[in-house]
Every structure is written in structure tokens, then in C-alpha cells.
Design a protein around this motif. Structure first.
Motif, PDB file in Angstrom:
ATOM      1  N   SER A  33       0.799  -1.153  -0.048  1.00 61.03           N
ATOM      2  CA  SER A  33       0.220  -0.052  -0.101  1.00 61.03           C
ATOM      3  C   SER A  33       0.666   1.283  -0.084  1.00 61.03           C
ATOM      4  N   GLY A  34       1.861   1.304   0.383  1.00 60.82           N
ATOM      5  CA  GLY A  34       2.968   2.383   0.481  1.00 60.82           C
ATOM      6  C   GLY A  34       2.841   3.053   1.920  1.00 60.82           C
ATOM      7  N   GLN A  35       2.080   2.255   2.900  1.00 57.84           N
ATOM      8  CA  GLN A  35       1.843   2.923   4.057  1.00 57.84           C
ATOM      9  C   GLN A  35       2.530   2.260   5.266  1.00 57.84           C
ATOM     10  N   ARG A  36       3.192   1.191   5.027  1.00 61.17           N
ATOM     11  CA  ARG A  36       4.020   0.292   6.043  1.00 61.17           C
ATOM     12  C   ARG A  36       5.126   0.717   5.919  1.00 61.17           C
ATOM     13  N   LYS A  37       5.890   0.283   7.154  1.00 60.24           N
ATOM     14  CA  LYS A  37       7.495   0.790   7.261  1.00 60.24           C
ATOM     15  C   LYS A  37       8.144  -0.420   7.419  1.00 60.24           C
ATOM     16  N   GLY A  41      12.346   1.560   9.797  1.00 59.44           N
ATOM     17  CA  GLY A  41      11.256   2.654   9.967  1.00 59.44           C
ATOM     18  C   GLY A  41      11.016   3.476   8.506  1.00 59.44           C
ATOM     19  N   LYS A  42      11.523   2.770   7.491  1.00 62.97           N
ATOM     20  CA  LYS A  42      11.464   3.475   6.186  1.00 62.97           C
ATOM     21  C   LYS A  42      10.153   3.203   5.627  1.00 62.97           C
TER      22      LYS A  42
END
Length: 109
Positions: A33-37, A41-42
Motif C-alpha cells: 500500500s505504501g503506508q507500511r514501514k 522505519g522507512k
């Protein structure tokens, strides 16, 4: 094509002219989704199938815009009216520009 993205479709081998058939299509894809790290932490970059289409003999049957909230390995089931023998073409479009395709033929019985 990414090695983890594999389409699978199920189309009846034949139908009567004018019959409505059920089509099933799935693609194996992680759908990030592009929302997880990640562990550092990136943000993990978004990587989703953002569109799915199906055509029968060049005529569009279904065209779906897909949002990041869709699950991993998106699955679609839909009906299509078959007026003549021909070829279903399934296409999945990835955020990274990759395009995955599969084709299945159907005969008139």
C-alpha cells in the motif's frame, strides 16, 4: 514481469450463443500500500495492481480501477455474455509499469 505476479483465470471452454458465463480471475501480487514501514522505519514504496481489464474479441467486458486498500492477490469474479466464439484477454496493470496478461478462448457449443 515480477516473478511473484502470476495471473490465473477460469473461463468455461464453451457456451451457447448469448449465454452469460461466470469468469474468475486472480493475480498473485503482494499489493504493498505504501503506508507500511520496513524494519528500519522507512516507508515501503507502494506497489499495487492499479487496474484490471477484460475484453472479449476486442470489446471491453470489465474495467476496474483498484485502490491501495485492496487485498493481496486480488480476485475478481464477474459475468460476461458470450455471443460468439473467441478470446478473452485479461490485463493487469502494475504501479511500476509492468503489465500482466493472459488469454483464454471460448467456443460456441
Amino acid at each position: 514481469m515480477a516473478s511473484d505476479s502470476k495471473p490465473r483465470v477460469k473461463v468455461p471452454k464453451s457456451a451457447s450463443a448469448g449465454e452469460v458465463v461466470t469468469i474468475k480471475a486472480l493475480i498473485s501480487h503482494k499489493m504493498e500500500s505504501g503506508q507500511r514501514k520496513d524494519a528500519d522505519g522507512k516507508l515501503i514504496p507502494r506497489s499495487i495492481i492499479n487496474r484490471f481489464t477484460c475484453d472479449l474479441n476486442g470489446q471491453n467486458v470489465v474495467d476496474v480501477a483498484i485502490d491501495p486498500a485492496v487485498s493481496t492477490n486480488p480476485y475478481f469474479e464477474f459475468d460476461a455474455k458470450v455471443d460468439a466464439a473467441g478470446e478473452f484477454k485479461f490485463t493487469w496493470y502494475d504501479d511500476d509499469g509492468d503489465v500482466y496478461e493472459d488469454t483464454q478462448t471460448i467456443e460456441i457449443a
